[in-house]
Design an enzyme around this catalytic site. Structure first.
Site, short mmCIF file in Angstrom:
data_model
loop_
_atom_site.label_atom_id
_atom_site.label_comp_id
_atom_site.label_asym_id
_atom_site.label_seq_id
_atom_site.Cartn_x
_atom_site.Cartn_y
_atom_site.Cartn_z
N ASP A 122 0.91 -1.29 0.00
CA ASP A 122 -0.10 0.10 0.01
C ASP A 122 0.83 1.32 -0.09
O ASP A 122 2.14 1.21 0.56
CB ASP A 122 -0.88 0.00 1.30
CG ASP A 122 -2.12 0.72 0.97
OD1 ASP A 122 -3.17 0.43 0.87
OD2 ASP A 122 -1.88 2.14 1.12
N ASP A 149 4.37 2.97 -3.86
CA ASP A 149 3.78 3.85 -5.05
C ASP A 149 3.52 3.26 -6.38
O ASP A 149 4.63 3.22 -6.88
CB ASP A 149 4.11 5.03 -5.05
CG ASP A 149 3.53 6.15 -5.94
OD1 ASP A 149 2.47 5.72 -6.82
OD2 ASP A 149 3.73 7.39 -5.97
N VAL A 150 2.56 2.47 -6.85
CA VAL A 150 2.52 1.86 -7.80
C VAL A 150 2.72 2.76 -9.17
O VAL A 150 2.95 2.07 -10.27
CB VAL A 150 1.15 0.92 -7.97
CG1 VAL A 150 1.09 -0.17 -6.77
CG2 VAL A 150 -0.04 1.90 -8.06
N TYR A 170 -11.76 7.34 -14.31
CA TYR A 170 -12.08 6.18 -13.80
C TYR A 170 -12.67 5.07 -14.73
O TYR A 170 -12.20 3.86 -14.92
CB TYR A 170 -12.99 6.25 -12.75
CG TYR A 170 -13.42 4.81 -11.93
CD1 TYR A 170 -12.33 4.44 -11.01
CD2 TYR A 170 -14.64 4.11 -12.11
CE1 TYR A 170 -12.84 3.07 -10.43
CE2 TYR A 170 -14.81 3.02 -11.41
CZ TYR A 170 -14.02 2.52 -10.61
OH TYR A 170 -14.07 1.39 -9.90
N LYS A 222 -10.72 1.62 -16.28
CA LYS A 222 -11.32 0.25 -15.77
C LYS A 222 -11.54 -0.58 -17.23
O LYS A 222 -11.35 -1.68 -17.22
CB LYS A 222 -12.59 0.56 -14.97
CG LYS A 222 -12.13 0.88 -13.36
CD LYS A 222 -11.19 0.13 -13.07
CE LYS A 222 -10.77 0.61 -11.63
NZ LYS A 222 -9.91 -0.11 -10.73
#
Length: 256
Positions: A39, A66-67, A159, A163
């Protein structure tokens, strides 16, 4: 290593300090697998891992990442290799949504959502590819019903776009990695009872009521509902399933 047997499978879950990610991490731990609780909030990740270990007896390690930062993702993969020796399952739950009318959607908001939801998922898959190939592992990406239908009354164009892109990314990786024995699937949750959704419901009860009204089961999904689908897709029971997006939405899309 962090106490996990070399024969114990290891699941890496992003966004795992709470919400759907937290439920997914618990689902793996309850199956006796070691879990990396990854996370961006390091304190929350470490606390969630300690709680998970205490409650399930599984090995759980909290690590910050931090992805959206490729160097951090690469370091996470290296740390998992050094501390746990393997990665069998990757679940990309980290994500966010920012709502505004499209004509007024700020550039910064668009890029934030794109980087976290889509680029973050890509970077995690890329940097864990070798570890997953070594174990003939699995990937589950978290998409959304918004990939297939415009949700309402909220508007979150960034978003929705990310997705939908995750569904395409999932198909592409599934075909590319099938010869390596790595299966890649996605789950598209409906409206799910997370802290974020409860905050929206508190601010706008009419929006929450509309979501429930549009869902034939007349309820929000529980995070455990989504985690159970992830756990199935990550198991040998789903050995023939790859490149698919499984919808878990209480009938929302069927009613469209």
């Amino acid at each position: 290593m962090d106490g996990a047997s070399k024969d114990v499978e290891v699941a890496v879950v992003t966004g795992a300090a709470g919400g759907i990610g937290g439920a997914v991490a618990r689902a793996f731990a309850e199956r006796g697998q070691a879990v990396v609780v990854a996370d961006v909030r390091e304190d929350a990740a470490v606390e969630a891992a300690a709680r998970l270990s205490a409650e399930t007896g599984a090995t759980a390690v909290g690590l910050a990442v931090d992805v959206t930062d490729s160097a951090q993702v690469r370091r996470l993969a290296r740390t998992v290799r050094e501390r746990l020796g393997r990665a069998d399952h990757l679940v990309n739950c980290a994500g966010m949504s920012l709502s505004s009318p499209t004509a007024a959607h700020p550039d910064a908001d668009w890029h934030r959502v794109l980087e976290l939801n889509l680029t973050g998922t890509f970077l995690m898959c890329r940097e864990f590819a070798d570890l997953l190939s070594a174990t003939r592992g699995t990937v589950v990406n978290i998409s959304s019903i918004a990939a297939f239908a415009a949700t309402r009354p909220e508007v979150h164009v960034g978003y929705d776009a990310t997705k939908a892109a995750i569904v395409a990314l999932t198909r592409t990786l599934a075909v590319e990695w099938a010869p390596k024995g790595v299966r890649v699937n996605a789950v598209a949750p409906g409206y799910t009872d997370t802290e974020l959704l409860r905050d929206v419901g508190s601010e706008s009860p009419e929006t929450l009521a509309a979501w429930i009204e549009q869902t034939p089961q007349r309820r929000l999904m529980a995070p455990a509902d989504i985690a159970n689908v992830v756990r199935f897709l990550s198991s040998s029971d789903a050995a023939a399933i790859t490149g698919q997006t499984i919808v878990a939405d209480g009938g929302y899309l069927a009613a469209k």
